[in-house]
Design a protein around this motif. Structure first.
Motif, PDB file in Angstrom:
ATOM      1  N   TYR A 185      17.388  62.720  31.384  1.00  0.00           N
ATOM      2  CA  TYR A 185      18.288  62.129  30.286  1.00  0.00           C
ATOM      3  C   TYR A 185      19.356  61.398  30.782  1.00  0.00           C
ATOM      4  O   TYR A 185      19.652  60.227  30.083  1.00  0.00           O
ATOM      5  CB  TYR A 185      19.002  63.291  29.704  1.00  0.00           C
ATOM      6  N   ALA A 186      19.947  61.737  32.040  1.00  0.00           N
ATOM      7  CA  ALA A 186      21.014  60.675  32.507  1.00  0.00           C
ATOM      8  C   ALA A 186      20.374  59.085  32.785  1.00  0.00           C
ATOM      9  O   ALA A 186      21.244  58.215  32.190  1.00  0.00           O
ATOM     10  CB  ALA A 186      21.352  61.148  33.967  1.00  0.00           C
ATOM     11  N   ILE A 187      19.086  58.938  33.105  1.00  0.00           N
ATOM     12  CA  ILE A 187      18.629  57.499  33.450  1.00  0.00           C
ATOM     13  C   ILE A 187      18.523  56.794  32.149  1.00  0.00           C
ATOM     14  O   ILE A 187      18.103  55.526  31.975  1.00  0.00           O
ATOM     15  CB  ILE A 187      17.567  57.547  34.380  1.00  0.00           C
ATOM     16  N   HIS A 188      18.312  57.755  31.013  1.00  0.00           N
ATOM     17  CA  HIS A 188      18.161  57.024  29.693  1.00  0.00           C
ATOM     18  C   HIS A 188      19.284  57.001  28.957  1.00  0.00           C
ATOM     19  O   HIS A 188      19.284  56.533  27.522  1.00  0.00           O
ATOM     20  CB  HIS A 188      17.140  58.088  29.114  1.00  0.00           C
ATOM     21  N   GLY A 189      20.339  57.316  29.429  1.00  0.00           N
ATOM     22  CA  GLY A 189      21.760  57.193  28.763  1.00  0.00           C
ATOM     23  C   GLY A 189      21.951  58.053  28.164  1.00  0.00           C
ATOM     24  O   GLY A 189      23.116  58.020  27.143  1.00  0.00           O
ATOM     25  N   SER A 190      21.378  59.288  27.896  1.00  0.00           N
ATOM     26  CA  SER A 190      21.403  60.390  26.958  1.00  0.00           C
ATOM     27  C   SER A 190      22.381  61.228  27.481  1.00  0.00           C
ATOM     28  O   SER A 190      21.978  62.544  28.058  1.00  0.00           O
ATOM     29  CB  SER A 190      20.131  60.811  26.551  1.00  0.00           C
ATOM     30  N   SER A 191      23.772  61.011  27.844  1.00  0.00           N
ATOM     31  CA  SER A 191      24.607  61.502  28.743  1.00  0.00           C
ATOM     32  C   SER A 191      24.865  63.112  27.820  1.00  0.00           C
ATOM     33  O   SER A 191      24.943  64.194  28.667  1.00  0.00           O
ATOM     34  CB  SER A 191      26.121  61.119  28.734  1.00  0.00           C
ATOM     35  N   LYS A 192      25.212  63.204  26.525  1.00  0.00           N
ATOM     36  CA  LYS A 192      25.498  64.115  26.139  1.00  0.00           C
ATOM     37  C   LYS A 192      24.471  65.397  26.301  1.00  0.00           C
ATOM     38  O   LYS A 192      24.568  66.602  26.473  1.00  0.00           O
ATOM     39  CB  LYS A 192      26.013  64.060  24.489  1.00  0.00           C
ATOM     40  N   GLU A 193      23.097  65.060  25.881  1.00  0.00           N
ATOM     41  CA  GLU A 193      21.857  65.713  25.869  1.00  0.00           C
ATOM     42  C   GLU A 193      21.957  66.524  27.550  1.00  0.00           C
ATOM     43  O   GLU A 193      21.556  67.456  27.794  1.00  0.00           O
ATOM     44  CB  GLU A 193      20.812  65.013  25.716  1.00  0.00           C
ATOM     45  N   ALA A 194      22.180  65.459  28.435  1.00  0.00           N
ATOM     46  CA  ALA A 194      22.058  65.828  30.050  1.00  0.00           C
ATOM     47  C   ALA A 194      23.024  66.934  30.186  1.00  0.00           C
ATOM     48  O   ALA A 194      22.589  67.998  30.817  1.00  0.00           O
ATOM     49  CB  ALA A 194      22.477  64.894  30.976  1.00  0.00           C
TER      50      ALA A 194
ATOM     51  N   GLY B 294      22.670  64.747  39.222  1.00  0.00           N
ATOM     52  CA  GLY B 294      22.141  64.215  38.016  1.00  0.00           C
ATOM     53  C   GLY B 294      23.396  64.442  36.904  1.00  0.00           C
ATOM     54  O   GLY B 294      23.330  63.536  36.020  1.00  0.00           O
ATOM     55  N   VAL B 295      24.065  65.374  36.940  1.00  0.00           N
ATOM     56  CA  VAL B 295      25.048  65.647  36.162  1.00  0.00           C
ATOM     57  C   VAL B 295      26.386  64.429  36.376  1.00  0.00           C
ATOM     58  O   VAL B 295      26.646  63.864  35.181  1.00  0.00           O
ATOM     59  CB  VAL B 295      25.807  67.136  36.421  1.00  0.00           C
ATOM     60  N   PHE B 296      26.551  64.078  37.412  1.00  0.00           N
ATOM     61  CA  PHE B 296      27.619  62.991  37.579  1.00  0.00           C
ATOM     62  C   PHE B 296      27.122  61.548  37.096  1.00  0.00           C
ATOM     63  O   PHE B 296      27.644  60.492  36.752  1.00  0.00           O
ATOM     64  CB  PHE B 296      28.104  63.066  39.324  1.00  0.00           C
ATOM     65  N   SER B 297      25.835  61.337  37.263  1.00  0.00           N
ATOM     66  CA  SER B 297      24.980  60.350  36.844  1.00  0.00           C
ATOM     67  C   SER B 297      25.058  60.139  35.510  1.00  0.00           C
ATOM     68  O   SER B 297      25.477  59.058  34.855  1.00  0.00           O
ATOM     69  CB  SER B 297      23.502  60.281  37.338  1.00  0.00           C
ATOM     70  N   ALA B 298      24.841  61.248  34.692  1.00  0.00           N
ATOM     71  CA  ALA B 298      24.984  61.505  33.096  1.00  0.00           C
ATOM     72  C   ALA B 298      26.542  60.970  32.668  1.00  0.00           C
ATOM     73  O   ALA B 298      26.651  60.302  31.879  1.00  0.00           O
ATOM     74  CB  ALA B 298      24.755  62.730  32.661  1.00  0.00           C
ATOM     75  N   CYS B 299      27.268  61.674  33.504  1.00  0.00           N
ATOM     76  CA  CYS B 299      28.734  61.357  33.387  1.00  0.00           C
ATOM     77  C   CYS B 299      29.312  59.946  33.489  1.00  0.00           C
ATOM     78  O   CYS B 299      29.762  59.341  32.625  1.00  0.00           O
ATOM     79  CB  CYS B 299      29.773  62.346  34.129  1.00  0.00           C
ATOM     80  N   SER B 300      28.668  59.273  34.415  1.00  0.00           N
ATOM     81  CA  SER B 300      29.179  57.895  34.843  1.00  0.00           C
ATOM     82  C   SER B 300      28.617  56.861  33.675  1.00  0.00           C
ATOM     83  O   SER B 300      28.940  56.134  33.323  1.00  0.00           O
ATOM     84  CB  SER B 300      28.343  57.559  36.150  1.00  0.00           C
TER      85      SER B 300
ATOM     86  N   TRP C 275      15.017  72.147  35.975  1.00  0.00           N
ATOM     87  CA  TRP C 275      15.968  71.819  35.225  1.00  0.00           C
ATOM     88  C   TRP C 275      16.941  70.340  35.722  1.00  0.00           C
ATOM     89  O   TRP C 275      17.306  69.783  34.930  1.00  0.00           O
ATOM     90  CB  TRP C 275      17.227  72.837  35.224  1.00  0.00           C
ATOM     91  N   THR C 276      16.744  70.241  36.926  1.00  0.00           N
ATOM     92  CA  THR C 276      17.567  68.962  37.698  1.00  0.00           C
ATOM     93  C   THR C 276      16.562  67.644  37.142  1.00  0.00           C
ATOM     94  O   THR C 276      17.397  66.789  36.980  1.00  0.00           O
ATOM     95  CB  THR C 276      17.438  69.080  39.179  1.00  0.00           C
ATOM     96  N   VAL C 277      15.402  67.781  37.184  1.00  0.00           N
ATOM     97  CA  VAL C 277      14.706  66.493  36.751  1.00  0.00           C
ATOM     98  C   VAL C 277      14.882  66.148  35.472  1.00  0.00           C
ATOM     99  O   VAL C 277      14.849  64.914  35.000  1.00  0.00           O
ATOM    100  CB  VAL C 277      13.197  66.558  37.356  1.00  0.00           C
ATOM    101  N   MET C 278      14.912  67.085  34.188  1.00  0.00           N
ATOM    102  CA  MET C 278      15.126  67.028  33.144  1.00  0.00           C
ATOM    103  C   MET C 278      16.485  66.371  32.849  1.00  0.00           C
ATOM    104  O   MET C 278      16.819  65.478  32.164  1.00  0.00           O
ATOM    105  CB  MET C 278      14.888  68.073  32.418  1.00  0.00           C
ATOM    106  N   ILE C 279      17.570  67.148  33.239  1.00  0.00           N
ATOM    107  CA  ILE C 279      18.910  66.616  33.473  1.00  0.00           C
ATOM    108  C   ILE C 279      19.029  65.026  33.812  1.00  0.00           C
ATOM    109  O   ILE C 279      19.605  64.100  33.218  1.00  0.00           O
ATOM    110  CB  ILE C 279      19.899  67.309  34.321  1.00  0.00           C
TER     111      ILE C 279
END
Length: 731
Positions: free
Chosen positions: A513-522, A543-549, A506-510
């Motif tokens: 998404y974060a590094i691809h800028g797909s925050s909502k999907e993450a 990973g979650v905080f990176s997506a939010c950022s 779950w973590t690597v997929m989240i």
């Protein structure tokens, strides 16, 4: 012809040792005649010797006997072999050889079961199976011994199930236990459920041993709800039942449920405490692991080898050197310092605490250095960045196996020496060694770091050929590789089709998404993870905080930060605080980010302050940027990063005096900016470039093409933004 009295008078109980061989020869030769009485008397002598524990002497007599003995005598010899566990295999081979040479034909099931048991216990599966296949009659013990032998090895576990399915008699509780053990080793709940149906049919579901084996099987197959159902339905529990269920929760990442069960236990032993310590350590709650270790001692429970091997990783992850050294002293007091697994854990602890010299001392003092200890030491050197020392140790290994090669490959990967890791991987293949799932995971991480998609796909094919596609570790590494190489669709496809997922999956997929800028999907995936019953760990929240950022989702980030502490009882680390500062800083809430740092429960390090300084560059806040930079210079005047960031802030305003001042500070402090580096994969070859690099064999063509592209860009009207470029003459 000798009578019984004459035989007894010749027994070696009162004879000097030097005359034993002659006595054995005399008795054996007498029995070697076709006379039945002699043979009977010789057999009686052998049985008498076995009864008095003189197996060696009995076997010497056997050497001179050329006729088969009776069942009772062979049974006495094999019983003596079973009692003498240290040398039972070679002694049993002598007895078996005599049975073959003298064409012993009697079919005594108990006798052959003893021989089968000896071969099985010593891992001689080929000889055990030969004995098993030659038995004209078998009882449930015969089947159970053979199934048990296969069930102890990963590569033979399926054969254990195959043999179980061929049984022509009803299994007993021990047969079911060993068959379930094979299912657990295979991670095959489907076959386990088939055996469960047979257990119900045989009416042994209420048996305590069978119930415990079912819990263990379901837990190891990651069917924790099934395990709990079995536990709840058991008419009674023993200590093993409680410990198995707790270990199952721990293995599946449900430490809170394990703790809840632990607190309900009517009694606890060292296994109960060790399971909880291991669970906390494995799930990032290292403070709790050390707390439980201390409580265990307060309750008068003495730690065992597994306890020490479980608590030391907690010290390592916390870099709690003082506590680790105290535990080391306890290990010495208990006499466990020479144990290879405890020693390996000590090596790892010292290495992660930056005390590589202590790690090497522990390694050198181990009585036996097996692949575990060598691997721990190689990994230790890699952890502190001493890759050359790791390589030197690797090359000294007498017989490096796949684990050793993997440790060295992982060492290169950890130290961003991806090209060397790939080269070593190819050497390993040339050496004829088949990579395991850990090897492939490590090399996939290299492909991910280098964005080497073509080579990553080759490794993917290797994983399929090797049969590792169903392994969760390999699946996690593939998802990570495809995400980091820009192929998020392939990553998602793999994720959705994985038969098993753990917290890393779950973590690597989240994070992908974060590094691809797909925050909502993450964040949507993070919610799915929680609903599935899988608890996130510390890395998941990064990973979650990176997506939010990346998505500017400040409110969501703050909600998850609070939930991490309140709902999951995970104490934020420096990295988590750094992520929150980055989140606030990117959103332009610089003063709030500054206050957040000042309210941290521990002193912020350079990485946290660096996040805020980078935000000052983005939002052109010179005043705050200068204050933070000054603080960073005090913390580490040799670190080039804050100089570069401050210079970029000045450059954005065109303040050349400020740029010159920063350059002078760098010169006065002998600070040099690391040379920029980039790489590209072409035709499965990774080429690395640094600023001004002309070492590539095609350098002239490369620079000619670069000049051509620059011209085309200018003609198209593109003007690069160079406001934040540090004009360093040395670079």
């Amino acid at each position: 012809m000798m009578n019984r009295l004459q035989y007894k008078s010749m027994l070696p109980f009162a004879q000097p040792a030097h005359g034993l061989q002659n006595l054995a020869k005399t008795i054996g030769n007498a029995a070697g005649n076709a006379d039945g009485n002699n043979n009977e008397n010789a057999s009686a002598s052998v049985r008498m010797l076995c009864k008095h524990g003189q197996l060696k002497e009995a076997l010497q007599i056997l050497h001179y006997m050329y006729y088969p003995l009776d069942c009772f005598t062979y049974d006495s010899l094999l019983h003596g072999c079973l009692k003498n566990t240290k040398f039972s295999l070679p002694e049993a081979k002598v007895v078996h050889s005599h049975m073959i040479q003298t064409q012993f034909k009697a079919q005594d099931i108990s006798l052959w079961n003893k021989l089968l048991t000896i071969y099985s216990k010593h891992g001689n599966l080929e000889e055990a199976r030969r004995v098993f296949d030659q038995m004209s009659e078998r009882d449930v013990i015969s089947w159970t011994v053979m199934i048990s032998a296969y069930s102890r090895y990963d590569e033979f576990a399926q054969e254990a199930i195959n043999l179980f399915n061929k049984m022509d008699i009803q299994p007993n509780r021990f047969t079911f236990v060993r068959a379930l053990s094979a299912c657990a080793r295979l991670k095959s709940p489907e076959q386990g459920r088939e055996i469960y149906d047979q257990i119900i049919g045989c009416g042994v579901l209420s048996d305590l041993h069978v119930g415990n084996a079912l819990i263990d099987m379901y837990a190891k197959c990651r069917c924790i709800e099934d395990a709990h159902q079995v536990f709840d339905k058991m008419p009674q529990w023993n200590l093993v039942s409680w410990n198995t269920m707790i270990a199952g929760y721990v293995q599946n990442g449900f430490v809170d449920k394990a703790l809840e069960l632990f607190q309900k236990m009517p009694e606890r032993d060292v296994v109960s405490w060790t399971s909880m310590i291991a669970g906390f350590a494995q799930n990032g709650q290292c403070d709790e692991a050390l707390k439980f270790y201390r409580q265990m001692k307060v309750f008068g429970m003495n730690p065992n080898l597994k306890t020490f091997a479980s608590v030391l990783p907690a010290c390592a992850n916390l870099e709690a050197l003082e506590q680790g050294m105290e535990i080391h002293e306890e290990i010495i007091e208990c006499g466990f310092q020479s144990d290879v697994f405890v020693g390996s854990a000590l090596v790892d602890m010292y290495a992660k605490c930056g005390r590589i010299e202590n790690a090497r001392q522990v390694f050198d003092k181990l009585h036996q250095q097996n692949v575990v200890s060598w691997t721990a030491m190689i990994a230790g050197y890699a952890q502190v960045g001493q890759v050359d020392e790791a390589l030197e140790l690797f090359e000294r290994m007498p017989k490096p196996n796949v684990v050793s090669w993997t440790a060295m490959i992982a060492g290169y990967a950890q130290n961003r020496q991806g090209e060397k890791a790939l080269k070593l991987f190819r050497q390993m293949q040339v050496a004829g060694l088949k990579p395991n799932s850990n090897t492939l995971s490590s090399i996939l991480s290299v492909c991910a770091d280098l964005a080497a998609l073509a080579q990553g796909k080759e490794i993917h094919e290797e994983i399929i050929r090797s049969g590792f596609q169903s392994h969760v570790f390999a699946g996690n590494a593939l998802v990570d590789m495809y995400a980091k190489c820009g192929s998020i669709e392939d990553a998602l496809n793999l994720f959705e089709n994985m038969p098993q997922r753990d917290v890393v999956t779950w973590t690597v997929m989240i994070s992908g998404y974060a590094i691809h800028g797909s925050s909502k999907e993450a964040l949507k995936l993070f919610e799915q993870m929680q609903h599935s019953g899988m608890n996130p760990d510390r890395v998941t929240f990064l990973g979650v905080f990176s997506a939010c950022s990346h998505g500017g989702l400040v409110d969501e980030g703050q909600k998850y930060f609070n939930g991490m502490k309140e709902r999951y009882h995970i104490k934020p680390t420096m990295e988590h605080y750094g992520c929150m500062v980055d989140l606030l800083g990117r959103a332009g809430r610089l003063n709030e980010a500054h206050d957040f740092i000042n309210k941290m429960p521990f002193k912020a390090d350079a990485s946290v302050w660096g996040c805020l300084l980078a935000a000052c560059r983005i939002h052109h806040n010179i005043e705050l940027g200068e204050r933070i930079a000054a603080h960073l210079f005090e913390m580490d005047s040799k670190n080039a990063a804050p100089y570069v960031l401050l210079s970029n802030i000045y450059a954005a305003y065109g303040w050349h005096d400020g740029i010159e001042r920063v350059r002078k500070m760098m010169k006065d402090n002998a600070v040099k900016k690391k040379v920029g580096c980039s790489w590209i994969e072409v035709n499965k070859q990774v080429s690395t470039f640094v600023v001004g690099d002309r070492s590539h064999p095609q350098a002239e063509k490369i620079y000619a093409k670069l000049k051509q592209l620059s011209g085309q860009m200018k003609m198209a009207g593109y003007m690069p933004d160079i406001r934040c470029v540090l004009n360093d003459a040395e670079e």
